[in-house]
Motif scaffolding. Structure first.
Motif, PDB file in Angstrom:
ATOM      1  N   ASP A  80       0.848  -1.181   0.000  1.00  0.00           N
ATOM      2  CA  ASP A  80       0.000   0.000   0.000  1.00  0.00           C
ATOM      3  C   ASP A  80       0.892   1.243   0.000  1.00  0.00           C
ATOM      4  N   PRO A  81       0.765   2.140  -0.980  1.00  0.00           N
ATOM      5  CA  PRO A  81       1.614   3.333  -1.021  1.00  0.00           C
ATOM      6  C   PRO A  81       1.489   4.209   0.222  1.00  0.00           C
ATOM      7  N   ALA A  82       0.367   4.112   0.911  1.00  0.00           N
ATOM      8  CA  ALA A  82       0.162   4.939   2.095  1.00  0.00           C
ATOM      9  C   ALA A  82       0.828   4.370   3.345  1.00  0.00           C
ATOM     10  N   VAL A  83       1.383   3.159   3.249  1.00  0.00           N
ATOM     11  CA  VAL A  83       1.979   2.491   4.408  1.00  0.00           C
ATOM     12  C   VAL A  83       3.487   2.435   4.238  1.00  0.00           C
ATOM     13  N   ARG A  84       4.218   2.801   5.277  1.00  0.00           N
ATOM     14  CA  ARG A  84       5.662   2.605   5.302  1.00  0.00           C
ATOM     15  C   ARG A  84       5.920   1.356   6.136  1.00  0.00           C
ATOM     16  N   TYR A  85       6.304   0.286   5.480  1.00  0.00           N
ATOM     17  CA  TYR A  85       6.292  -1.032   6.119  1.00  0.00           C
ATOM     18  C   TYR A  85       7.367  -1.207   7.181  1.00  0.00           C
ATOM     19  N   ILE A  86       8.468  -0.477   7.080  1.00  0.00           N
ATOM     20  CA  ILE A  86       9.491  -0.595   8.131  1.00  0.00           C
ATOM     21  C   ILE A  86       9.066   0.119   9.411  1.00  0.00           C
ATOM     22  N   GLU A  87       7.905   0.777   9.369  1.00  0.00           N
ATOM     23  CA  GLU A  87       7.395   1.412  10.583  1.00  0.00           C
ATOM     24  C   GLU A  87       6.365   0.555  11.292  1.00  0.00           C
ATOM     25  N   GLY A 118       0.149  -9.474   6.356  1.00  0.00           N
ATOM     26  CA  GLY A 118      -0.321  -8.092   6.415  1.00  0.00           C
ATOM     27  C   GLY A 118      -0.240  -7.408   5.063  1.00  0.00           C
ATOM     28  N   LEU A 119       0.832  -7.694   4.313  1.00  0.00           N
ATOM     29  CA  LEU A 119       0.971  -7.150   2.966  1.00  0.00           C
ATOM     30  C   LEU A 119      -0.156  -7.652   2.056  1.00  0.00           C
ATOM     31  N   ILE A 173      -5.098  -7.055  -1.329  1.00  0.00           N
ATOM     32  CA  ILE A 173      -6.382  -7.593  -1.795  1.00  0.00           C
ATOM     33  C   ILE A 173      -7.563  -7.016  -1.025  1.00  0.00           C
ATOM     34  N   GLY A 174      -7.292  -6.252   0.027  1.00  0.00           N
ATOM     35  CA  GLY A 174      -8.366  -5.652   0.806  1.00  0.00           C
ATOM     36  C   GLY A 174      -8.734  -6.481   2.020  1.00  0.00           C
ATOM     37  N   ARG A 175      -9.425  -5.846   2.945  1.00  0.00           N
ATOM     38  CA  ARG A 175      -9.824  -6.517   4.181  1.00  0.00           C
ATOM     39  C   ARG A 175     -11.329  -6.732   4.168  1.00  0.00           C
ATOM     40  N   ALA A 176     -11.704  -7.952   3.954  1.00  0.00           N
ATOM     41  CA  ALA A 176     -13.110  -8.374   3.921  1.00  0.00           C
ATOM     42  C   ALA A 176     -13.167  -9.754   4.542  1.00  0.00           C
ATOM     43  N   PRO A 177     -14.344 -10.214   4.917  1.00  0.00           N
ATOM     44  CA  PRO A 177     -14.426 -11.544   5.538  1.00  0.00           C
ATOM     45  C   PRO A 177     -13.741 -12.634   4.728  1.00  0.00           C
ATOM     46  N   SER A 181     -11.279 -12.337   2.535  1.00  0.00           N
ATOM     47  CA  SER A 181      -9.827 -12.164   2.466  1.00  0.00           C
ATOM     48  C   SER A 181      -9.168 -12.506   3.796  1.00  0.00           C
ATOM     49  N   TRP A 182      -9.842 -12.213   4.903  1.00  0.00           N
ATOM     50  CA  TRP A 182      -9.288 -12.604   6.211  1.00  0.00           C
ATOM     51  C   TRP A 182      -9.195 -14.128   6.311  1.00  0.00           C
ATOM     52  N   TRP A 183     -10.238 -14.812   5.860  1.00  0.00           N
ATOM     53  CA  TRP A 183     -10.192 -16.272   5.864  1.00  0.00           C
ATOM     54  C   TRP A 183      -9.061 -16.782   4.973  1.00  0.00           C
ATOM     55  N   LEU A 184      -8.980 -16.225   3.775  1.00  0.00           N
ATOM     56  CA  LEU A 184      -7.976 -16.682   2.819  1.00  0.00           C
ATOM     57  C   LEU A 184      -6.560 -16.464   3.351  1.00  0.00           C
ATOM     58  N   VAL A 185      -6.266 -15.268   3.825  1.00  0.00           N
ATOM     59  CA  VAL A 185      -4.903 -14.934   4.254  1.00  0.00           C
ATOM     60  C   VAL A 185      -4.538 -15.663   5.537  1.00  0.00           C
ATOM     61  N   ASN A 186      -5.445 -15.701   6.490  1.00  0.00           N
ATOM     62  CA  ASN A 186      -5.127 -16.381   7.747  1.00  0.00           C
ATOM     63  C   ASN A 186      -4.957 -17.884   7.558  1.00  0.00           C
ATOM     64  N   CYS A 187      -5.790 -18.462   6.716  1.00  0.00           N
ATOM     65  CA  CYS A 187      -5.631 -19.895   6.440  1.00  0.00           C
ATOM     66  C   CYS A 187      -4.339 -20.162   5.682  1.00  0.00           C
TER      67      CYS A 187
END
Length: 532
Positions: free
Chosen positions: A119-126, A474-475, A480-484, A486-492
């Motif tokens: 996400d361009p709005a996020v500085r990941y080392i922070e 987290g990346l 892909i966005g935060r939706a029910p 996507s949370w299932w997909l990424v966490n699994c």
């Protein structure tokens, strides 16, 4: 010291691998991964949100018990010096694991920023604040190698290293003075660490009175127990090893059989359950910060004021007394639930009966009424008009339709989501039938438990992978966005990677390149001829 103590100064723990140890270590690995994933809504539902203790306590306790099984016998068989050498070797391994985790994760986060992959709005080392490693590299690198630079997310293994270094001292105390001396030493060190942490947070000791000022002076004198967290002097270790050792050595003394396991008591079990439930209002932010009750009730104000007043009893850095007690209570509940020797982990559990018709009807009503608040994000994103209607209902200017404006304040949606989840489980449990309920509590347990245990047997490797993996998860959520879904997909995906890591490392440790030993039933003619 008695003759018996002289003859057997150290008790050798049994070689039997307790299934409960690996199972709960595996659970801790999954919880730690979920908790470290940035912006992960599942983090709001891990056990730590409803109590003072969390997956870190479970990991440290199980590590203490595992250390007793791994190293205790060496001290007993080979002597104190060789036992200490074995501990030093383990410290060496964990030290380089810590350095490797930090460097790999730092490079990963820098690469995401450098190549613009997130996400361009996020500085990941922070996200874990490691900016100084790139802006003041010399000082940070020196601190990293000397454990004087321990930023958040990278603070568990340094604590584990420091506690491992205490094992030879504990073994020496036990050899010379016995178990009681070990318990006193561990408790005294924990108390001193808490006093040190308390003194660092006191701004003005004058209102404390004479006794309080003396405690403050003593705590200041013990400030060396609060280790510096970076070379710039504005932080300290988040996990104080001189306090957290009480959790580690609680598992260690049990693993060494120096103290007996607690009795299996229904009364003690329900005492533990009541205590855990009493802690929920003071731990879960949806209650102590989100009730918004009328001022004249003063319930929320009392909960919040009490929580602040007892902060030294539940804080994490110094393992406060109530936090430690909460962990012991939850551990006892889990110990009772899995049965003697953890037999229910292999045999399965007795399937609870389906609810009666009246309870099912009530669950149905709750399920329907809580739908809007359970799926509030989906409604907001996909059905804006319906979302506007519910916003109007929640507005203070709207009519108090059946009290809904008070009951469903946005900050209390979590309470309604729990009610929805419970109602859904009750209805689903009744709907699947007796045969399916038996399958869930027996066959499914037989499939799931060995996988979780496998992760527990390779806990260090899984932990090492989980730190950079949590940032990758987290990346993915950012992309892909935060939706029910996507949370299932990424966490699994993340949990699947932990499982794959455990099986791969276990396979490698089995040395598959050695092959299978040849059968010896018949003589090998060719080999015999060459031997001759």
């Amino acid at each position: 010291m008695t003759t018996a103590q002289s003859a057997t100064p150290l008790a050798t723990p049994a070689k039997y691998r307790d299934p409960r140890l690996d199972f709960f270590r595996g659970l801790a690995m999954f919880v730690i991964l979920l908790a470290h994933t940035p912006g992960n809504t599942w983090t709001l539902w891990v056990p730590a949100r409803f109590g003072f203790s969390d997956g870190a306590d479970l990991f440290v306790f199980c590590s203490g018990m595992a250390s007793a099984l791994a190293f205790g016998g060496i001290f007993a068989r080979a002597g104190w010096w060789l036992g200490t050498a074995r501990i030093a070797h383990r410290i060496w391994q964990v030290y380089w694991a810590h350095i490797g985790i930090f460097l790999v994760t730092a490079l990963l986060l820098f690469s995401i920023d450098h190549f613009g992959m997130g996400d361009p709005a996020v500085r990941y080392i922070e996200r874990p604040y490691i900016v100084p490693f790139f802006t003041q590299t010399g000082e940070a690198l020196l601190g990293l190698l000397t454990l004087g630079y321990v930023p958040g997310l990278f603070d568990i293994l340094p604590m584990y290293i420091a506690i491992l270094a205490m094992i030879p001292v504990v073994m020496l105390i036990h050899r010379a003075l016995g178990t009681a001396a070990v318990l006193i030493a561990v408790g005294a060190m924990w108390l001193c660490a808490n006093l040190s942490g308390w003194a660092l947070e006191v701004e003005d000791p004058a209102p404390l009175g004479t006794f309080g000022e003396r405690l403050y002076v003593t705590g200041q004198a013990l400030s060396f127990l609060s280790l510096p967290g970076n070379p710039w002097g504005d932080g300290r270790w988040f996990f104080n090893p001189f306090a957290w050792q009480i959790v580690f050595f609680s598992g260690f003394v049990l693993g060494m059989k120096w103290v007996p396991a607690p009795p299996r008591s229904r009364r003690l079990f329900w005492v533990a359950v009541v205590f855990v439930l009493m802690v929920v209002p003071f731990a879960w932010f949806k209650i102590h910060r989100g009730l918004y009750l009328p001022d004249e009730w003063a319930v929320q104000n009392w909960i919040e004021a009490t929580r602040d007043a007892i902060r030294p009893l539940w804080w994490k850095t110094e393992q406060g007394a109530l936090r430690y007690l909460h962990f012991l209570a939850t551990a006892y509940i889990a110990w009772m639930l899995v049965g003697t020797g953890g037999r229910r982990l292999s045999e399965g559990f007795a399937a609870p009966r389906a609810a009666k018709p009246l309870a099912l009807a009530l669950a149905g009503v709750v399920l329907v009424l809580t739908v809007p608040y359970t799926y509030v994000d989906s409604i907001r994103n996909h059905v804006p008009p319906l979302n506007d209607f519910f916003v109007w209902l929640l507005d203070d200017r709207a009519p108090a339709l059946l009290g809904i404006s008070l009951f469903a304040h946005p900050d209390r949606i979590g309470l309604l989501q729990i009610a929805h989840l419970i109602a859904a489980i009750v209805l689903l449990w009744a709907a699947i039938g007796e045969a399916a309920r038996h399958w869930v509590t027996h066959d499914l347990v037989g499939y799931v438990v060995p996988v979780i245990r496998k992760v527990g047997t390779q806990s260090l490797a899984c932990f090492m992978v989980s730190i950079p993996l949590s940032q990758i998860d987290g990346l993915l959520l950012d992309v892909i966005g935060r939706a029910p879904w996507s949370w299932w997909l990424v966490n699994c995906f993340g949990m699947g990677m932990l499982i794959a890591t455990a099986y791969f490392v276990g396979w490698i440790k089995g040395s598959p390149w050695r092959g299978t030993a040849p059968a010896t039933d018949a003589p090998e003619v060719g080999r015999g001829a060459l031997a001759r």
